[in-house]
Enzyme design. Structure first.
Site, PDB file in Angstrom:
ATOM      1  N   CYS A 271       0.795  -1.235   0.000  1.00 28.78           N
ATOM      2  CA  CYS A 271       0.000   0.000   0.000  1.00 28.78           C
ATOM      3  C   CYS A 271       0.826   1.283   0.000  1.00 28.78           C
ATOM      4  O   CYS A 271       0.771   2.047  -0.961  1.00 28.78           O
ATOM      5  CB  CYS A 271      -0.934  -0.006   1.198  1.00 28.78           C
TER       6      CYS A 271
HETATM    7  N1  LIG Z   1      -2.492  -6.083   2.057  1.00 27.89           N
HETATM    8  C1  LIG Z   1      -3.030  -5.090   2.710  1.00 27.89           C
HETATM    9  O1  LIG Z   1      -2.721  -4.870   3.865  1.00 27.89           O
HETATM   10  C2  LIG Z   1      -4.051  -4.178   2.071  1.00 27.89           C
HETATM   11  C3  LIG Z   1      -4.767  -3.310   2.890  1.00 27.89           C
HETATM   12  C4  LIG Z   1      -5.730  -2.479   2.327  1.00 27.89           C
HETATM   13  C5  LIG Z   1      -5.953  -2.499   0.957  1.00 27.89           C
HETATM   14  N2  LIG Z   1      -5.230  -3.339   0.158  1.00 27.89           N
HETATM   15  C6  LIG Z   1      -5.540  -3.318  -1.259  1.00 27.89           C
HETATM   16  O2  LIG Z   1      -6.306  -4.478  -1.583  1.00 27.89           O
HETATM   17  C7  LIG Z   1      -5.963  -4.961  -2.877  1.00 27.89           C
HETATM   18  C8  LIG Z   1      -5.525  -6.412  -2.803  1.00 27.89           C
HETATM   19  O3  LIG Z   1      -4.363  -6.472  -1.996  1.00 27.89           O
HETATM   20  P1  LIG Z   1      -3.840  -7.808  -1.344  1.00 27.89           P
HETATM   21  O4  LIG Z   1      -2.842  -7.386  -0.342  1.00 27.89           O
HETATM   22  O5  LIG Z   1      -4.958  -8.686  -0.908  1.00 27.89           O
HETATM   23  O6  LIG Z   1      -3.130  -8.474  -2.611  1.00 27.89           O
HETATM   24  P2  LIG Z   1      -2.586  -9.977  -2.733  1.00 27.89           P
HETATM   25  O7  LIG Z   1      -1.538  -9.964  -3.767  1.00 27.89           O
HETATM   26  O8  LIG Z   1      -2.290 -10.534  -1.368  1.00 27.89           O
HETATM   27  O9  LIG Z   1      -3.843 -10.787  -3.249  1.00 27.89           O
HETATM   28  C9  LIG Z   1      -4.361 -10.707  -4.526  1.00 27.89           C
HETATM   29  C10 LIG Z   1      -4.828 -12.091  -4.928  1.00 27.89           C
HETATM   30  O10 LIG Z   1      -5.471 -11.978  -6.179  1.00 27.89           O
HETATM   31  C11 LIG Z   1      -5.145 -13.121  -6.933  1.00 27.89           C
HETATM   32  N3  LIG Z   1      -5.410 -12.815  -8.329  1.00 27.89           N
HETATM   33  C12 LIG Z   1      -4.670 -12.103  -9.204  1.00 27.89           C
HETATM   34  N4  LIG Z   1      -5.280 -12.027 -10.401  1.00 27.89           N
HETATM   35  C13 LIG Z   1      -6.448 -12.699 -10.268  1.00 27.89           C
HETATM   36  C14 LIG Z   1      -7.507 -12.985 -11.136  1.00 27.89           C
HETATM   37  N5  LIG Z   1      -7.512 -12.563 -12.400  1.00 27.89           N
HETATM   38  N6  LIG Z   1      -8.541 -13.726 -10.682  1.00 27.89           N
HETATM   39  C15 LIG Z   1      -8.561 -14.175  -9.407  1.00 27.89           C
HETATM   40  N7  LIG Z   1      -7.570 -13.948  -8.523  1.00 27.89           N
HETATM   41  C16 LIG Z   1      -6.530 -13.216  -8.956  1.00 27.89           C
HETATM   42  C17 LIG Z   1      -3.708 -13.371  -6.603  1.00 27.89           C
HETATM   43  O11 LIG Z   1      -3.334 -14.718  -6.896  1.00 27.89           O
HETATM   44  C18 LIG Z   1      -3.710 -13.087  -5.092  1.00 27.89           C
HETATM   45  O12 LIG Z   1      -4.012 -14.247  -4.344  1.00 27.89           O
HETATM   46  C19 LIG Z   1      -4.897  -3.998  -3.408  1.00 27.89           C
HETATM   47  O13 LIG Z   1      -5.496  -2.992  -4.150  1.00 27.89           O
HETATM   48  C20 LIG Z   1      -4.327  -3.389  -2.140  1.00 27.89           C
HETATM   49  O14 LIG Z   1      -3.774  -2.112  -2.373  1.00 27.89           O
HETATM   50  C21 LIG Z   1      -4.300  -4.191   0.689  1.00 27.89           C
END
Ligand SMILES: NC(=O)c1ccc[n+]([C@@H]2O[C@H](COP(=O)([O-])OP(=O)(O)OC[C@H]3O[C@@H](n4cnc5c(N)ncnc54)[C@H](O)[C@@H]3O)[C@@H](O)[C@H]2O)c1
Length: 434
Positions: A271
């Site tokens: 983030c």
């Molecule tokens: N990690 C955090 O602490 C956090 C906190 C708040 C917001 N966010 C936001 O949330 C969003 C997701 O972040 P995250 O940390 O969960 O990411 P992440 O990388 O942990 O998870 C994303 C998941 O999506 C899957 N994926 C990718 N392409 C795909 C598709 N076409 N179909 C299905 N699955 C697919 C990946 O394999 C992965 O498991 C981002 O925008 C991030 O900025 C993250």
């Protein structure tokens, strides 16, 4: 249409599809299953879907038992989008990285939505949770849904509700963190509230998806800018021979108007290093260049070089050079007590040291093997922290200050320590603050 969907959501007979089972999507899917919804979790990574279906976790702070419990209840994971047909809600928790020009890369969202479209039909709600620039839901998602012939706000409902997950923080869980909710139309917002109110204790509705998108960015930019400020103060304090951590602790006794932020080796995680550039990119479209935001990014991204300079100075004082020195990096995850390596400043520090000829090792109980990364590949695994290990190395640099590490063992060994987190508060000849 709307009322039927809301009724299904309220009665928990709705099927919830969560797309992207990462740090954000998995806890959310578990939460829906926990309160009694049938949940379909979608992920393109077959290792993740297989693990979930066999009750195994792949995130350190989520236990196998929690996954198994959800699977026993009503969670099923799949890579097959055709199952979206059977979902009433599709919640997208997909990555929103930057591309190689440091510009927003919405390809995960666009490609996934396009792959889902054949299975989208009337009476469904689509919610985006990924962090993104103001306008994404309206300009990128809405036209693609409208192109199916379904009317957004009447046949189908589009919501933006940003995630506020803080992985590894024991004080909050998915349901206890208040959640912003917005919709493309008032009807979309109404459906969005019905979607989340069963699983989140406090919802905060806002008037538009752009407001919600900007709110999420403000939260993260607020952190990035304040960390930039304190990193700059650290450099100034260091030159003046003042301990910045003592300064922050003293300032934090002020009961109003001061919030402590802590300096470190640079930003990490999905983030804070990324999100500010979603805003600056979009702001340029409006002829604005948010300089303070850019500047904070610049200060923060210089921190790994600053740490390397401190290591160089420390070794130099012992008549050693980086070239040929053995350097142990302690804690390589991007922050304490997590296994998340994304954008970790440890990796850039390791790269810079290796480039200068250092022999690198690392110790991190959360990251037993150095993961394969897009830009880096260190074939390393975590070393046990013992007298023998510490004797082998010339310098130990603390990058993530995980709990449970024997910091006394490290300082007692007499090894040169470069401390980027303020672990050691009192002065010692072998400890350098960085
Ligand atoms: N990690 C955090 O602490 C956090 C906190 C708040 C917001 N966010 C936001 O949330 C969003 C997701 O972040 P995250 O940390 O969960 O990411 P992440 O990388 O942990 O998870 C994303 C998941 O999506 C899957 N994926 C990718 N392409 C795909 C598709 N076409 N179909 C299905 N699955 C697919 C990946 O394999 C992965 O498991 C981002 O925008 C991030 O900025 C993250």
């Amino acid at each position: 249409m709307k009322d039927q969907l809301i009724k299904k959501l309220h009665s928990k007979s709705a099927v919830i599809g969560v797309i992207g089972l990462g740090y954000v999507g998995l806890p959310l899917a578990l939460r829906y299953a926990q309160v009694g919804y049938k949940v379909i979790g979608f992920d393109i990574d077959p290792e993740k879907t297989e693990k979930i279906n066999s009750g195994e976790s792949y995130i350190s702070h989520i236990s196998d038992a929690t996954i198994q419990d959800a699977v026993n209840k009503k969670l099923k994971a799949t890579s097959n989008y055709s199952n979206a047909r059977n979902s009433d809600a599709l919640i997208m928790c997909l990555p929103t990285p930057l591309d190689k020009h440091r510009e927003p890369d919405l390809s995960y969202i666009i490609n996934t939505l396009e792959a889902l479209i054949p299975y989208i039909s009337k009476r469904q709600v689509v919610s985006l949770e990924s962090t993104t620039y103001p306008g994404t839901t309206d300009e990128v998602l809405r036209p693609r849904l409208a192109a199916t012939g379904l009317e957004v706000g009447k046949d189908i409902f589009l919501v933006y509700s940003p995630e506020r997950e803080d992985p590894g923080n024991p004080d909050f869980t998915t349901n206890t963190i208040p959640k912003i909710c917005s919709g493309i139309t008032p009807a979309c917002l109404e459906v969005g509230m019905a979607l989340y109110e069963q699983v989140i204790d406090q919802l905060v509705p806002v008037s538009s998806t752009r407001t919600a998108e900007m709110t999420k960015l403000l939260e993260n930019i607020h952190r990035a800018v304040n960390i930039g400020l304190v990193n700059e103060m650290k450099v100034v304090a260091d030159r003046m021979g003042i301990n910045i951590h003592e300064v922050i602790d003293a300032a934090a006794t002020k009961p109003f108007g001061f919030v402590p932020y802590y300096p470190g080796p640079g930003l990490g995680g999905h983030c804070i290093p990324i999100d500010p550039f979603y805003l600056t990119w979009k702001a340029r479209e409006f002829g604005i260049n948010p300089r303070l935001v850019e500047l904070a990014g610049e200060v923060n991204s210089r921190m790994p070089q600053w740490v390397v300079k401190k290591i160089t100075d420390g070794l130099n004082s012992k008549k050693k050079s980086i070239n040929g020195s053995r350097i142990l990096v302690l804690g390589i995850a991007y922050k304490k007590n997590v296994d998340d390596m994304r954008e970790s400043p440890a990796v850039e520090i390791m790269r810079l040291l290796q480039e200068k000829g250092a022999v690198i090792g690392y110790s991190d109980p959360f990251v037993p093997v150095f993961p394969k990364m897009r830009r880096y590949n260190f074939e390393l695994s975590s070393e046990e922290l013992t007298h023998k290990t510490l004797n082998y190395y010339d310098c130990a640099v603390i990058v993530a200050d995980h709990d449970g590490i024997d910091y006394k063992l490290i300082s007692d060994s007499g090894i040169l320590i470069v401390d980027t987190r303020g672990v050691y508060r009192s002065h010692a000849d072998n400890i350098i603050r960085a």
